[in-house]
Design an enzyme around this catalytic site. Structure first.
Site, short mmCIF file in Angstrom:
data_model
loop_
_atom_site.label_atom_id
_atom_site.label_comp_id
_atom_site.label_asym_id
_atom_site.label_seq_id
_atom_site.Cartn_x
_atom_site.Cartn_y
_atom_site.Cartn_z
N LYS A 204 0.85 -1.20 0.00
CA LYS A 204 0.00 0.00 0.00
C LYS A 204 0.88 1.24 0.00
CE LYS A 204 -2.13 1.60 3.78
NZ LYS A 204 -1.88 3.08 3.88
N ASP B 230 -3.56 4.35 -1.71
CA ASP B 230 -4.47 4.75 -0.63
C ASP B 230 -4.42 6.27 -0.44
OD1 ASP B 230 -6.01 4.85 1.71
OD2 ASP B 230 -4.31 4.30 2.99
N LYS C 246 -7.50 8.14 -0.58
CA LYS C 246 -8.79 8.51 0.02
C LYS C 246 -9.39 9.77 -0.60
CE LYS C 246 -7.62 6.48 4.54
NZ LYS C 246 -6.17 6.22 4.32
N ASP D 229 -13.92 14.78 -2.89
CA ASP D 229 -14.09 16.11 -3.48
C ASP D 229 -15.36 16.09 -4.32
OD1 ASP D 229 -13.52 18.75 -4.55
OD2 ASP D 229 -11.41 18.36 -4.07
N ILE D 230 -15.62 17.15 -5.06
CA ILE D 230 -16.80 17.15 -5.91
C ILE D 230 -16.63 16.09 -6.99
CG2 ILE D 230 -17.26 19.58 -5.43
CD1 ILE D 230 -16.18 20.22 -8.24
N PRO D 231 -17.73 15.55 -7.51
CA PRO D 231 -17.62 14.42 -8.44
C PRO D 231 -16.70 14.65 -9.63
CG PRO D 231 -19.88 14.64 -7.70
CD PRO D 231 -19.13 15.82 -7.14
N THR E 25 -14.09 16.59 -9.99
CA THR E 25 -12.68 16.60 -9.59
C THR E 25 -12.20 15.18 -9.31
OG1 THR E 25 -12.85 18.82 -8.66
CG2 THR E 25 -11.06 17.43 -7.83
N THR F 171 -10.50 3.30 11.10
CA THR F 171 -10.37 2.44 12.28
C THR F 171 -9.90 3.20 13.51
OG1 THR F 171 -8.20 1.77 11.44
CG2 THR F 171 -10.05 0.29 11.03
#
Length: 233
Positions: free
Chosen positions: A34, A61, A63, A66-68, A70, A121
């Site tokens: 990762k 990874d 994550k 943001d707006i769709p 972008t 987590t």
């Protein structure tokens, strides 16, 4: 669904990451790794290409949230790095997840596994209520996010091992569960709240476990990795 251990390369430089991977040169198979924010922000896409060229599967990874539009454009760039798995926050809504899937599609029609982060987590019920104003039980929030991801067409979610079995029950056996928060029984939980062991994660239904410090900070990382694989796979 095959099970696998993913090593979190939580390093701040190319040199440190590659020196760590060099220790696995004698292994019969290259470990799945990762690349998270720390290493990617330090070295950029070049480190992804270099580690991929060494023969490793890569979970990128970052994550995204943001707006769709972008996220769609960002996912298109990340998908071209030939990563095997990439993620975004389910809290970005179904519209964002749909856009991510569109962006991740490659010219040949394939794409990496696109998965959604449910709740970190490190998040507890108390923190979720006080900081996020979400008052539903944490496991129900995770399941709701997982269902939204599944209905959108994502391959799976990032969740705690403690929630993996419930996610499979709600979304199907083929819906992938990628679970951090894994520690050896004799290890330190660190900053994780919802944690379990590799063996317990297997029992609970995790498809992939992501393990960082218990391997990267071990006196013998290769032995620690082998222990993880023996307990989980």
């Amino acid at each position: 669904m095959g099970k696998d251990v993913i090593i979190a390369l939580d390093f701040d430089s190319r040199e440190a990451a590659l020196a760590f991977l060099d220790r696995f040169a004698g292994e019969p198979e290259k470990p799945f790794v990762k690349i998270g924010m720390e290493l990617y922000y330090a070295e950029g896409p070049a480190i992804v290409r270099e580690i991929k060229a060494r023969g490793h599967k890569i979970f990128l990874d970052l994550k995204l949230h943001d707006i769709p539009n972008t996220v769609k454009k960002a996912m298109a760039v990340l998908s071209r790095l030939d990563v095997d798995m990439v993620n975004l926050h389910a809290a970005g809504t179904r519209a964002m997840m749909e856009a991510a899937l569109e962006g991740a599609a490659r010219p040949d029609g394939c794409r990496p596994l696109v998965i959604a982060v449910t709740q970190l987590t490190s998040t507890s019920q108390e923190r979720m209520e006080a900081d996020l104003l979400i008052e539903q039980p944490l496991d129900q929030v995770v399941l709701h996010y997982a269902r939204c991801a599944a209905q959108t067409g994502l391959a799976g979610v990032v969740c705690s091992p403690l929630e993996a079995g419930k996610v499979h029950q709600a979304c199907g056996a083929d819906f992938v569960t990628v679970t951090p928060g894994v520690r050896f029984a004799d290890g330190d939980a660190g900053d994780q709240v919802r944690v379990t062991t590799p063996a317990r994660a297997k029992e609970l239904g995790s498809d992939y476990i992501v393990v960082g410090r218990p391997i990267t900070q071990a006196a013998d990382p290769v032995a620690a990795y082998r222990r993880c694989v023996s307990e989980f796979v």
